[in-house]
Design a protein around this motif. Structure first.
Motif, PDB file in Angstrom:
ATOM      1  N   UNK A   1       0.842  -1.192   0.000  1.00 18.00           N
ATOM      2  CA  UNK A   1       0.000   0.000   0.000  1.00 18.00           C
ATOM      3  C   UNK A   1       0.881   1.246   0.000  1.00 18.00           C
ATOM      4  N   UNK A   2       0.281   2.390  -0.215  1.00 12.70           N
ATOM      5  CA  UNK A   2       1.012   3.652  -0.194  1.00 12.70           C
ATOM      6  C   UNK A   2       0.044   4.795   0.062  1.00 12.70           C
ATOM      7  N   UNK A   3       0.535   5.879   0.658  1.00 16.22           N
ATOM      8  CA  UNK A   3      -0.337   7.042   0.826  1.00 16.22           C
ATOM      9  C   UNK A   3      -0.796   7.559  -0.541  1.00 16.22           C
ATOM     10  N   UNK A   4      -2.070   7.832  -0.660  1.00 17.13           N
ATOM     11  CA  UNK A   4      -2.625   8.287  -1.937  1.00 17.13           C
ATOM     12  C   UNK A   4      -1.967   9.599  -2.355  1.00 17.13           C
ATOM     13  N   UNK A   5      -1.541   9.650  -3.614  1.00 13.55           N
ATOM     14  CA  UNK A   5      -0.951  10.865  -4.160  1.00 13.55           C
ATOM     15  C   UNK A   5       0.485  11.118  -3.772  1.00 13.55           C
ATOM     16  N   UNK A   6       1.085  10.234  -2.986  1.00 14.15           N
ATOM     17  CA  UNK A   6       2.468  10.448  -2.554  1.00 14.15           C
ATOM     18  C   UNK A   6       3.440  10.078  -3.652  1.00 14.15           C
ATOM     19  N   UNK A   7       4.578  10.757  -3.672  1.00 20.01           N
ATOM     20  CA  UNK A   7       5.646  10.397  -4.596  1.00 20.01           C
ATOM     21  C   UNK A   7       6.418   9.211  -4.031  1.00 20.01           C
ATOM     22  N   UNK A   8       7.239   8.592  -4.868  1.00 20.27           N
ATOM     23  CA  UNK A   8       8.084   7.494  -4.383  1.00 20.27           C
ATOM     24  C   UNK A   8       9.032   7.979  -3.291  1.00 20.27           C
ATOM     25  N   UNK A   9       9.565   9.198  -3.447  1.00 21.56           N
ATOM     26  CA  UNK A   9      10.465   9.738  -2.425  1.00 21.56           C
ATOM     27  C   UNK A   9       9.738   9.900  -1.099  1.00 21.56           C
ATOM     28  N   UNK A  10       8.483  10.322  -1.160  1.00 21.28           N
ATOM     29  CA  UNK A  10       7.706  10.492   0.072  1.00 21.28           C
ATOM     30  C   UNK A  10       7.441   9.139   0.738  1.00 21.28           C
ATOM     31  N   UNK A  11       7.153   8.123  -0.062  1.00 25.10           N
ATOM     32  CA  UNK A  11       6.927   6.781   0.480  1.00 25.10           C
ATOM     33  C   UNK A  11       8.174   6.292   1.208  1.00 25.10           C
TER      34      UNK A  11
END
Length: 465
Positions: free
Chosen positions: A402-412
């Protein structure tokens, strides 16, 4: 004649007539230190990151080899290790295929350490050698194969599978595996001096049968060249817990005369579950199968196996060392253990496995498998229903991406590292569909619904706005 040291002296032996008396107070010390270390850590991971952990360990150890012994060494170092550990029993520690071991298996492992048998000759491990033979055959039959040998884990099993293929087919084998295969497979090909592996696309995370057919056709695989190609399929990828289409792959291997190895280090534990074992249909068609019970089997490391269809393949491991398996000894009936491993000295890791199988039975182990798979589906539902998150897909086993919606890969990546550094949660990372995902691998059967909600809140609170 010298007088033996008193029972509370650190040089007392763990076995022999005084062994239990010497161990009992030390076990209390270890358990107290584990508990105090856990409290000092206060979460799933020590806070502060690598530098802070390293500094605490250096302070706790001090002089590694002092002139005179420290009577508090056992408590102090176990406390330091526990305080600085990633605790797989914490429900917020869910990054890797790193299971919380069963208490009964851990207790059995203590007996192995105390008795210290070595499975390189029968006279060092009489009972352990027979126990290993019984358990390895039973687990091989679970996979649909004939026999198995104990290994240190998936990496050794995969290396051994390629070695057996090379030796059984004249040394000219070529590895064909998916882009989703475990890194130990191409590394094993390199280690064994095999040609560069043929990497087959796995666009959706699993090996593509059409691309495999093309690759095998291009290699000229046919019944006249049987065994010159080894196809490695995966039953439980490390990234997402996905399972390759095993029946289709087995059919292609049969049609092209290729040998089939299945790396089921992750997914092999599904065999214990009536509900999930059908996901491994096709496993029985393999020539070799990797299993790893320190993943979905809740064993202390190490607990790997390699199952084989033809026990004769193991004959290539045979070695003769007169001090271990002299010819006249084997003719007289002493079992020859050197052909059961590439290692010489090795501990009987089979005891903890045997105790677990006997104590829990198929239904008990199956219930644990069903529990973690159900928790993964529940976690996926929470993510799917949360507007702040994106779910990669429904879990096949117990891994959820999963990942935060709208987040960039760097943010993840930043979210994951922040939680690690703060010691608040341990999540993995996986790259699929050319995007970076957070990975939760749920192997703790005691994880509760509220733990899953807490994990999501921690990620949400650490995501940059």
């Amino acid at each position: 004649m010298s007088t033996p040291p008193p029972l509370d002296h650190p040089a007392r032996l763990a076995s022999g007539p005084d062994g239990p008396h010497a161990l009992r107070p030390l076990l209390d010390t270890v358990l107290d230190a584990l508990d105090s270390g856990r409290h000092a850590r206060g979460g799933p991971l020590p806070a502060g990151g690598p530098d802070a952990v390293a500094a605490r360990i250096r302070d706790a150890v001090g002089d590694v080899l002092p002139e005179h012994g420290d009577p508090d060494a056992l408590h102090g170092l176990v406390h330091a290790l526990a305080e600085g550990a990633a605790d797989p029993a914490d429900p917020l520690c869910a990054a890797h295929l790193h299971c919380p071991p069963l208490a009964v298996a851990t207790a059995a492992d203590l007996a192995v350490s105390a008795l210290n048998p070595s499975l390189d000759s029968w006279d060092q491990a009489p009972a352990a050698s027979e126990l290993e033979a019984l358990v390895t055959r039973t687990l091989a039959h679970e996979t649909g194969l004939a026999d198995s040998v104990v290994t240190t884990g998936g990496t050794e099993s995969n290396q051994l599978a390629l070695l057996l293929a090379r030796e059984s087919h004249g040394g000219g084998v070529r590895l064909v595996c998916g882009a989703n295969a475990h890194h130990s497979l191409p590394r094993a090909a390199w280690l064994l001096g095999l040609p560069e592996p043929v990497i087959v696309p796995a666009p959706s995370g699993t090996l593509d049968p059409a691309a495999l057919h093309s690759a095998l056709t291009g290699l000229g695989g046919s019944r006249s060249s049987r065994g010159s190609v080894v196809v490695a399929a995966t039953a439980g990828t490390t990234d997402a817990g996905l399972i390759d289409p095993l029946p289709e792959i087995a059919g292609l291997c049969a049609a092209h005369g290729a040998r089939l190895h299945i790396d089921a280090a992750h997914g092999g534990g599904l065999l214990f579950s009536e509900r999930h074992r059908d996901k491994l249909t096709g496993l029985e068609a393999a020539h070799t199968v990797t299993l790893d019970l320190h993943k979905l089997g809740w064993q202390p490391v190490a607990a790997g196996l390699l199952s084989v269809r033809h026990p004769r393949d193991l004959a290539v491991l045979h070695q003769r060392a007169d001090y271990l398996n002299a010819g006249d000894d084997t003719e007289a009936g002493l079992p020859d253990l050197l052909g059961r491993s590439l290692r010489t000295t090795r501990r009987p890791d089979v005891l903890k496995i045997a105790v677990t199988l006997k104590a829990l039975g198929r239904s008990g182990l199956g219930a644990l498998v069903d529990q973690v798979c159900a928790r993964a589906r529940e976690f996926a539902d929470l993510i799917h229903d949360h507007p702040g998150f994106e779910l990669h897909d429904r879990p096949t086993i117990s891994t959820v991406l999963f990942r935060p919606a709208g987040a960039t890969d760097d943010a993840v990546a930043t979210v994951r590292r922040a939680l690690l550094t703060e010691g608040r949660a341990v999540l993995g990372r996986a790259r699929l569909d050319d995007r970076l995902w957070l990975k939760a691998t749920l192997l703790n059967p005691d994880t509760r619904t509220e733990d899953l909600a807490t994990l999501l809140k921690l990620v949400e609170g650490s995501t940059p706005r």
